[in-house]
Design an enzyme around this catalytic site. Structure first.
Site, short mmCIF file in Angstrom:
data_model
loop_
_atom_site.label_atom_id
_atom_site.label_comp_id
_atom_site.label_asym_id
_atom_site.label_seq_id
_atom_site.Cartn_x
_atom_site.Cartn_y
_atom_site.Cartn_z
N LYS A 173 0.69 -1.42 0.16
CA LYS A 173 0.00 -0.13 -0.17
C LYS A 173 0.98 1.23 0.06
O LYS A 173 2.17 1.20 0.47
CB LYS A 173 -1.00 0.11 1.49
CG LYS A 173 -2.21 0.76 0.93
CD LYS A 173 -3.04 0.07 0.41
CE LYS A 173 -4.44 0.73 -0.02
NZ LYS A 173 -5.67 -0.14 -0.64
P1 NAD Z 1 -13.13 7.57 -2.88
O1 NAD Z 1 -12.15 8.46 -2.72
O2 NAD Z 1 -13.53 7.27 -4.32
O3 NAD Z 1 -14.76 7.71 -2.09
C1 NAD Z 1 -14.45 7.80 -0.67
C2 NAD Z 1 -15.81 8.30 -0.46
O4 NAD Z 1 -16.17 8.10 1.11
C3 NAD Z 1 -16.29 9.47 -1.04
O5 NAD Z 1 -17.56 9.76 -1.13
C4 NAD Z 1 -16.04 10.74 0.55
O6 NAD Z 1 -16.95 11.64 0.39
C5 NAD Z 1 -16.67 9.49 1.40
N1 NAD Z 1 -15.92 9.92 2.84
C6 NAD Z 1 -14.78 10.27 3.00
N2 NAD Z 1 -14.70 10.36 4.36
C7 NAD Z 1 -15.80 10.22 4.86
C8 NAD Z 1 -16.40 10.12 6.23
N3 NAD Z 1 -15.79 10.66 7.23
N4 NAD Z 1 -17.81 9.90 6.25
C9 NAD Z 1 -18.33 9.37 5.10
N5 NAD Z 1 -17.89 9.36 4.10
C10 NAD Z 1 -16.70 9.70 3.89
O7 NAD Z 1 -12.62 6.09 -2.40
P2 NAD Z 1 -12.99 4.70 -2.89
O8 NAD Z 1 -11.82 4.17 -3.91
O9 NAD Z 1 -14.38 4.54 -3.22
O10 NAD Z 1 -12.55 3.83 -1.51
C11 NAD Z 1 -13.46 3.60 -0.43
C12 NAD Z 1 -12.98 2.75 0.44
O11 NAD Z 1 -13.06 1.37 -0.24
C13 NAD Z 1 -11.65 2.57 1.19
O12 NAD Z 1 -11.64 2.02 2.38
C14 NAD Z 1 -10.74 1.82 0.20
O13 NAD Z 1 -9.53 1.60 0.73
C15 NAD Z 1 -11.73 0.72 0.04
N6 NAD Z 1 -11.36 0.09 -1.54
C16 NAD Z 1 -11.36 0.98 -2.47
C17 NAD Z 1 -11.03 0.06 -3.90
C18 NAD Z 1 -10.92 0.71 -5.10
O14 NAD Z 1 -10.97 -0.03 -6.17
N7 NAD Z 1 -11.04 1.98 -4.98
C19 NAD Z 1 -10.59 -1.14 -3.65
C20 NAD Z 1 -11.03 -2.04 -2.53
C21 NAD Z 1 -11.15 -1.14 -1.48
#
Ligand code: NAD
Length: 435
Positions: free
Chosen positions: A125
């Site tokens: 990461k």
């Molecule tokens: P992103 O940046 O696209 O979206 C994050 C979302 O969370 C946004 O809508 C933001 O407004 C919201 N957010 C942030 N802080 C917040 C809070 N305190 N309360 C409520 N909402 C909040 O990120 P993502 O890629 O969608 O990732 C989200 C989660 O999924 C993370 O834990 C990430 O590690 C995990 N994840 C992502 C992927 C991927 O392919 N992008 C894969 C596996 C896991």
């Protein structure tokens, strides 16, 4: 095998000290989950201990010239947890609260996730301590290219392949790929995944994590005897994972009744038109203000009575302080580490069907693997082929986790970790300890 007490081992390891020892330290939680799972495996103590720590950690501090001419120094990390089963794979996060412990935890979870899905990768990461929304596009590009250069001593197509995470996008992946390629003198699309399709990205990568979440939810609904049609769904976080999962839930005829993002949230007991909500977010920048809804806070959405709750934002959302208020029947962990070990115990006692993060959100890394394979072969698959292979791998891993949990009489998260850790341990023992 003896479960290793985090404090004891950490003291012995010297430099590997936790920044903070508290319930919301993601690395302490990753270690606690590991110890719980290892207690069910008959592993050699030294083998277990070597899987407990990151293989290597890089901290970089680097200057960026901002638009106003000032020079700001940023801190970033890249952590490789394990290289036992192959090159390291794991996203890059841009967020103001990134810490080394968080990156360590996310790297360790990536090792277990890749192993659980049987992908030939170890876990990694990366992260930069920055609020990407506070930068201009030009500043974001400069920061990205400099960070990519700084971590290029660890990153390469056969050794360590980053991908997007919170706060990073396909455009940012494109800059990373271009920076690495400029230094090498020719194009290396396989150095990073989650790229735009025009430069070697894969069909289905943007939607992969959210679609994978809903394949797992579909299987969990089936297992729990709940019809998808009309099942109520609440989603915390409306970014890459949350918005796609909500859209897929809508397409499965579920009733998406609540959504939040960092600015606030919306609730409608009759459900939303999710495509219209996505259009609203594209125009307004947040879910707030979507017509015909009441507002809901992030604390309230977690306590909402619903069939499926999908945390898809950040870690530590469900803790010992609010777990007893959670009323969903299925908790589908789109985010990494949304539930602390203390909360896990409470939810399991309440009979919540947890789809653990390393299973639930593994669609992203699975299609990243497809992208990497396509880049290495310079031969690209159709959207249908990607979707078919993703569904097959998600369903198979879901069945393996539920089967292992039943067989051993343990919770789903521990079952997923048992399967994953054992696979890495076996690979390590077959390879042997060098020299
Ligand atoms: P992103 O940046 O696209 O979206 C994050 C979302 O969370 C946004 O809508 C933001 O407004 C919201 N957010 C942030 N802080 C917040 C809070 N305190 N309360 C409520 N909402 C909040 O990120 P993502 O890629 O969608 O990732 C989200 C989660 O999924 C993370 O834990 C990430 O590690 C995990 N994840 C992502 C992927 C991927 O392919 N992008 C894969 C596996 C896991």
């Amino acid at each position: 095998m003896v479960a290793l007490a985090p404090e004891t081992t950490l003291k012995k390891t010297g430099p590997l000290v936790l920044v903070e020892q508290k319930e919301t330290n993601a690395y302490a939680n990753a270690l606690a989950q590991f110890d719980k799972a290892v207690a069910h495996l008959n592993l050699n103590r030294g083998i277990a201990e070597s899987l407990r720590y990151p293989k290597r950690e890089l901290t970089v501090n680097f200057p960026v010239k901002m638009d106003n001419g000032e020079i700001n120094v940023f801190t970033g990390y890249r952590v490789h947890h394990s290289t036992v089963r192959g090159p390291t794979k794991g996203g890059i996060r841009y967020h103001q609260d990134v810490t080394l412990d968080e990156v360590r935890a996310l790297a360790m979870w990536m090792t277990w996730k890749c192993s659980l899905m049987n992908l030939p990768y170890g876990g990694a990461k990366g992260g930069v301590v920055v609020n990407p929304h506070s930068l201009s596009l030009q500043e974001l590009e400069k920061l990205t290219r400099r960070y990519a250069t700084e971590i290029s001593i660890l990153m390469n197509p056969s050794g360590d392949v980053p991908a997007p995470d919170v706060g990073t996008t396909p455009q940012i992946m494109a800059w990373i790929m271009d920076t690495y390629s400029m230094h090498e003198g020719f194009s290396h699309p396989a150095v990073v995944t989650g790229k735009p399709i025009e430069i070697g990205g894969s069909h289905g990568r943007i939607e992969a994590t959210g679609h994978g979440v809903m394949y797992a939810v579909r299987e969990a609904l089936r297992t729990a005897g709940i019809q998808p049609k009309g099942a109520t769904v609440a989603v915390q976080g409306f970014g890459n994972v949350g918005s796609v999962a909500a859209r897929a839930a809508h397409d499965m005829k579920c009733n998406v009744i609540a959504v939040t993002d960092v600015t606030g949230g919306i609730y409608n007991a009759n459900g939303f038109d999710v495509p219209a909500l996505m259009q609203h977010v594209r125009e307004a920048g947040s879910v707030a203000g979507f017509p015909g809804c009441d507002s809901i806070t992030n604390a309230e959405i977690l306590a909402l009575k619903c069939d499926v709750l999908i945390p898809a934002a950040l870690e530590n959302q469900i803790t010992s302080l609010n777990a007893d208020k959670v009323q969903c029947r299925i908790l589908a962990e789109g985010a990494n580490g949304p539930t602390t070990p203390e909360a896990d115990d409470i939810l399991n006692d309440q009979g919540v069907f947890i789809i653990p993060d390393i299973l639930c959100n593994a669609g992203g890394v699975t299609v990243s693997y497809f992208e990497w394979v396509q880049d290495l072969q310079s031969f690209f698959w159709t959207d249908e082929e990607i979707a078919r292979q993703l569904e097959r791998i998600m369903v198979s891993a879901f069945n393996a986790v539920v089967g292992e949990a039943r067989k051993r009489g343990i919770d789903h998260r521990t079952a997923a970790q048992v399967l994953a850790i054992d696979r890495v341990a076996q690979a390590l023992m077959i390879r042997g300890i060098y020299p």
